[in-house]
Design an enzyme around this catalytic site. Structure first.
Site, PDB file in Angstrom:
ATOM      1  NE  ARG A 221      -4.365  -0.258   2.277  1.00 36.38           N
ATOM      2  CZ  ARG A 221      -5.303  -1.197   2.119  1.00 36.38           C
ATOM      3  NH1 ARG A 221      -4.970  -2.448   1.932  1.00 36.38           N
ATOM      4  NH2 ARG A 221      -6.568  -0.864   2.126  1.00 36.38           N
TER       5      ARG A 221
ATOM      6  NE  ARG B  68     -16.166  -3.961   2.240  1.00 42.06           N
ATOM      7  CZ  ARG B  68     -14.926  -3.836   1.768  1.00 42.06           C
ATOM      8  NH1 ARG B  68     -14.510  -4.608   0.771  1.00 42.06           N
ATOM      9  NH2 ARG B  68     -14.114  -2.938   2.262  1.00 42.06           N
TER      10      ARG B  68
ATOM     11  NE  ARG C 104     -13.706  -3.684   6.430  1.00 39.53           N
ATOM     12  CZ  ARG C 104     -12.850  -3.663   5.415  1.00 39.53           C
ATOM     13  NH1 ARG C 104     -12.776  -4.693   4.601  1.00 39.53           N
ATOM     14  NH2 ARG C 104     -12.079  -2.618   5.228  1.00 39.53           N
TER      15      ARG C 104
HETATM   16  N1  UDP Z   1      -4.573  -1.830   6.249  1.00 38.75           N
HETATM   17  C1  UDP Z   1      -3.293  -1.355   6.291  1.00 38.75           C
HETATM   18  N2  UDP Z   1      -2.337  -2.006   5.558  1.00 38.75           N
HETATM   19  C2  UDP Z   1      -2.627  -3.093   4.808  1.00 38.75           C
HETATM   20  C3  UDP Z   1      -3.945  -3.566   4.766  1.00 38.75           C
HETATM   21  C4  UDP Z   1      -4.915  -2.916   5.498  1.00 38.75           C
HETATM   22  O1  UDP Z   1      -3.001  -0.376   6.950  1.00 38.75           O
HETATM   23  O2  UDP Z   1      -1.713  -3.656   4.178  1.00 38.75           O
HETATM   24  C5  UDP Z   1      -5.609  -1.154   7.048  1.00 38.75           C
HETATM   25  C6  UDP Z   1      -6.050   0.177   6.510  1.00 38.75           C
HETATM   26  O3  UDP Z   1      -6.446   0.954   7.620  1.00 38.75           O
HETATM   27  C7  UDP Z   1      -7.262  -0.173   5.658  1.00 38.75           C
HETATM   28  C8  UDP Z   1      -7.911  -1.282   6.471  1.00 38.75           C
HETATM   29  O4  UDP Z   1      -6.801  -1.970   7.058  1.00 38.75           O
HETATM   30  O5  UDP Z   1      -8.138   0.915   5.454  1.00 38.75           O
HETATM   31  C9  UDP Z   1      -8.780  -2.249   5.693  1.00 38.75           C
HETATM   32  O6  UDP Z   1      -8.001  -2.888   4.704  1.00 38.75           O
HETATM   33  P1  UDP Z   1      -8.642  -3.785   3.567  1.00 38.75           P
HETATM   34  O7  UDP Z   1      -7.542  -4.161   2.644  1.00 38.75           O
HETATM   35  O8  UDP Z   1      -9.463  -4.847   4.139  1.00 38.75           O
HETATM   36  O9  UDP Z   1      -9.650  -2.775   2.917  1.00 38.75           O
HETATM   37  P2  UDP Z   1     -10.112  -2.606   1.450  1.00 38.75           P
HETATM   38  O10 UDP Z   1      -9.149  -1.624   0.870  1.00 38.75           O
HETATM   39  O11 UDP Z   1     -10.043  -3.957   0.788  1.00 38.75           O
HETATM   40  O12 UDP Z   1     -11.493  -2.084   1.578  1.00 38.75           O
HETATM   41 MG    MG Z   2     -10.261  -6.020   0.851  1.00 41.56          MG
END
Ligand code: UDP
Ligand code: MG
Length: 192
Positions: A89, A128, A134
């Site tokens: 990320r 969702r 969530r």
């Molecule tokens: N998150 C993070 N690093 C990661 C993955 C998730 O900090 O590598 C945190 C971040 O706060 C994010 C939340 O976890 O908004 C939810 O992540 P997820 O990947 O489930 O969310 P999506 O982007 O798929 O909706």
């Molecule tokens: Mg996800």
């Protein structure tokens, strides 16, 4: 080994499509978001560390996330490949990933990005939020913060892999089946 990063903003369909892709190609699905939620559910030290960031829609610090990913990879060394969902990320995470794979004689095969219109992302996430429980999906201001963190910190990861000739984009608008068939065509082309 064929390691794929499934990339895209929150709500772009990474989790949904990752489940289908791992079935089709026998990859190990690694969702850092799911791993954090499991840690939070079990109230572990790692989960407690991540919780405040996640509830605000901020990113968990890189060293925490990278350490967790590395542990997961080493738990499953003998798989046909990893499908990374929601990681890397940040560009720093991307650099760490390349390094930790290289240390294991592996590499990133490709990054595939799902392209979805912003309005569609927000409505998918709010929808969702009604069923996922969530909290970060239930509040439009937190969703907007996640999208803004994505644009600022995560989108440059695309350019990082694009500069290496490894980034591809797939249209992420349409039915789950349509999008899956676009993705699997892309993967088939890459694996040849
Ligand atoms: N998150 C993070 N690093 C990661 C993955 C998730 O900090 O590598 C945190 C971040 O706060 C994010 C939340 O976890 O908004 C939810 O992540 P997820 O990947 O489930 O969310 P999506 O982007 O798929 O909706
Ligand atoms: Mg996800």
């Amino acid at each position: 080994m064929f390691n794929v990063i499934l990339f895209g903003p929150p709500g772009s369909g990474k989790g949904t499509q990752a489940a289908r892709l791992v079935d089709q190609y026998g990859l190990l699905h690694i969702s850092t978001g799911d791993l954090f939620r499991a840690e939070m559910g079990n109230n572990t030290p790692l989960g407690r560390q991540a919780k405040d960031y996640i509830e605000k829609g901020e990113l968990v610090p890189d060293e925490v996330t990278v350490g967790m990913l590395e542990n997961r990879i080493d738990e499953f060394p003998n798989v046909p490949g990893y499908l990374l969902d929601g990681f890397p990320r940040t560009v720093a995470q991307a650099e760490a990933l390349v390094g930790l794979l290289r240390a294991r004689d592996q590499e990133v095969g490709a990054l595939i990005a799902l392209d979805v219109e912003e309005q569609e992302l927000i409505s998918r996430l709010l929808l969702r939020g009604q069923s996922s429980g969530r909290s970060d999906d239930q509040d439009e201001s937190i969703i907007r913060n996640r999208l803004s963190v994505y644009r600022q910190e995560t989108e440059p990861v695309y350019n990082f892999f694009n500069a290496r000739g490894q980034a591809f984009t797939v249209n992420g608008m349409g039915s789950v089946e349509e999008i899956f068939s676009r993705l699997s065509r892309q993967v088939d082309t890459l694996k040849k």
